[in-house]
Scaffold this motif. Structure first.
Motif, PDB file in Angstrom:
ATOM      1  N   THR A   1      -5.924   1.461  -8.265  1.00 43.38           N
ATOM      2  CA  THR A   1      -6.307   2.830  -7.956  1.00 43.38           C
ATOM      3  C   THR A   1      -7.243   2.853  -6.752  1.00 43.38           C
ATOM      4  O   THR A   1      -7.799   1.814  -6.373  1.00 43.38           O
ATOM      5  N   PRO A   2      -7.458   4.018  -6.141  1.00 47.98           N
ATOM      6  CA  PRO A   2      -8.384   4.093  -5.014  1.00 47.98           C
ATOM      7  C   PRO A   2      -9.802   3.635  -5.381  1.00 47.98           C
ATOM      8  O   PRO A   2     -10.547   3.179  -4.528  1.00 47.98           O
ATOM      9  N   GLU A   3     -10.157   3.723  -6.670  1.00 53.95           N
ATOM     10  CA  GLU A   3     -11.480   3.267  -7.115  1.00 53.95           C
ATOM     11  C   GLU A   3     -11.526   1.766  -7.345  1.00 53.95           C
ATOM     12  O   GLU A   3     -12.577   1.216  -7.659  1.00 53.95           O
TER      13      GLU A   3
ATOM     14  N   LYS B   1       0.857  -1.189   0.000  1.00 58.45           N
ATOM     15  CA  LYS B   1       0.000   0.000   0.000  1.00 58.45           C
ATOM     16  C   LYS B   1       0.887   1.230   0.000  1.00 58.45           C
ATOM     17  O   LYS B   1       1.871   1.286   0.727  1.00 58.45           O
ATOM     18  N   LEU B   2       0.516   2.212  -0.830  1.00 63.79           N
ATOM     19  CA  LEU B   2       1.304   3.429  -0.917  1.00 63.79           C
ATOM     20  C   LEU B   2       0.778   4.467   0.068  1.00 63.79           C
ATOM     21  O   LEU B   2      -0.380   4.414   0.488  1.00 63.79           O
ATOM     22  N   THR B   3       1.644   5.411   0.443  1.00 63.12           N
ATOM     23  CA  THR B   3       1.282   6.426   1.437  1.00 63.12           C
ATOM     24  C   THR B   3       1.558   7.814   0.879  1.00 63.12           C
ATOM     25  O   THR B   3       1.975   7.972  -0.263  1.00 63.12           O
ATOM     26  N   GLY B   4       1.371   8.817   1.701  1.00 65.49           N
ATOM     27  CA  GLY B   4       1.624  10.198   1.293  1.00 65.49           C
ATOM     28  C   GLY B   4       0.665  10.615   0.197  1.00 65.49           C
ATOM     29  O   GLY B   4      -0.517  10.277   0.240  1.00 65.49           O
ATOM     30  N   PRO B   5       1.164  11.325  -0.830  1.00 66.92           N
ATOM     31  CA  PRO B   5       0.276  11.772  -1.895  1.00 66.92           C
ATOM     32  C   PRO B   5      -0.306  10.614  -2.700  1.00 66.92           C
ATOM     33  O   PRO B   5      -1.256  10.783  -3.441  1.00 66.92           O
ATOM     34  N   TRP B   6       0.288   9.412  -2.538  1.00 64.26           N
ATOM     35  CA  TRP B   6      -0.196   8.228  -3.249  1.00 64.26           C
ATOM     36  C   TRP B   6      -1.134   7.381  -2.378  1.00 64.26           C
ATOM     37  O   TRP B   6      -1.496   6.265  -2.771  1.00 64.26           O
TER      38      TRP B   6
ATOM     39  N   GLY C   1      -4.057   5.475  -0.897  1.00 63.85           N
ATOM     40  CA  GLY C   1      -5.230   4.931  -1.581  1.00 63.85           C
ATOM     41  C   GLY C   1      -4.834   4.045  -2.744  1.00 63.85           C
ATOM     42  O   GLY C   1      -5.596   3.179  -3.156  1.00 63.85           O
ATOM     43  N   PHE C   2      -3.643   4.258  -3.293  1.00 64.76           N
ATOM     44  CA  PHE C   2      -3.128   3.385  -4.347  1.00 64.76           C
ATOM     45  C   PHE C   2      -2.379   2.236  -3.708  1.00 64.76           C
ATOM     46  O   PHE C   2      -1.856   2.358  -2.599  1.00 64.76           O
ATOM     47  N   SER C   3      -2.300   1.127  -4.411  1.00 61.29           N
ATOM     48  CA  SER C   3      -1.530  -0.006  -3.902  1.00 61.29           C
ATOM     49  C   SER C   3      -1.034  -0.849  -5.073  1.00 61.29           C
ATOM     50  O   SER C   3      -1.507  -0.711  -6.203  1.00 61.29           O
TER      51      SER C   3
END
Length: 83
Positions: free
Chosen positions: A22-24, A5-10, A12-14
């Motif tokens: 994507t977050p969707e 899982k990505l953090t910061g400005p990313w 929600g993405f993984s």
């Protein structure tokens, strides 16, 4: 990268099983991302055109009388594919 899982400005993405999610919940494979640069360039050009229209409306700049060159897309892509 696998299952992270990505953090910061990313946030929600993984990454899951070699796909960017994507977050969707859309899964993007590496070959899907080949178009990402083109999509970003189109968005940047659209923002530039919107900014230009705003400046025209405010009278900051004047509209050019020179016609905008049109590049036929299909022949340009064929030339690029041969190169």
């Amino acid at each position: 990268m696998k299952n992270r899982k990505l953090t910061g400005p990313w946030a929600g993405f993984s990454f899951e099983n070699h796909a960017l999610v994507t977050p969707e919940g859309r899964r993007l494979l590496p070959e899907d991302l080949a178009w990402l640069s083109l999509t970003a360039q189109l968005a940047q050009e659209y923002r530039r055109l919107l900014d230009q229209e705003k400046r025209l409306a405010k009278g900051v700049i004047r509209r050019s009388t020179e016609p905008c060159p049109v590049v036929p897309l299909l022949p340009a892509l064929k030339r690029r594919a041969r190169a």
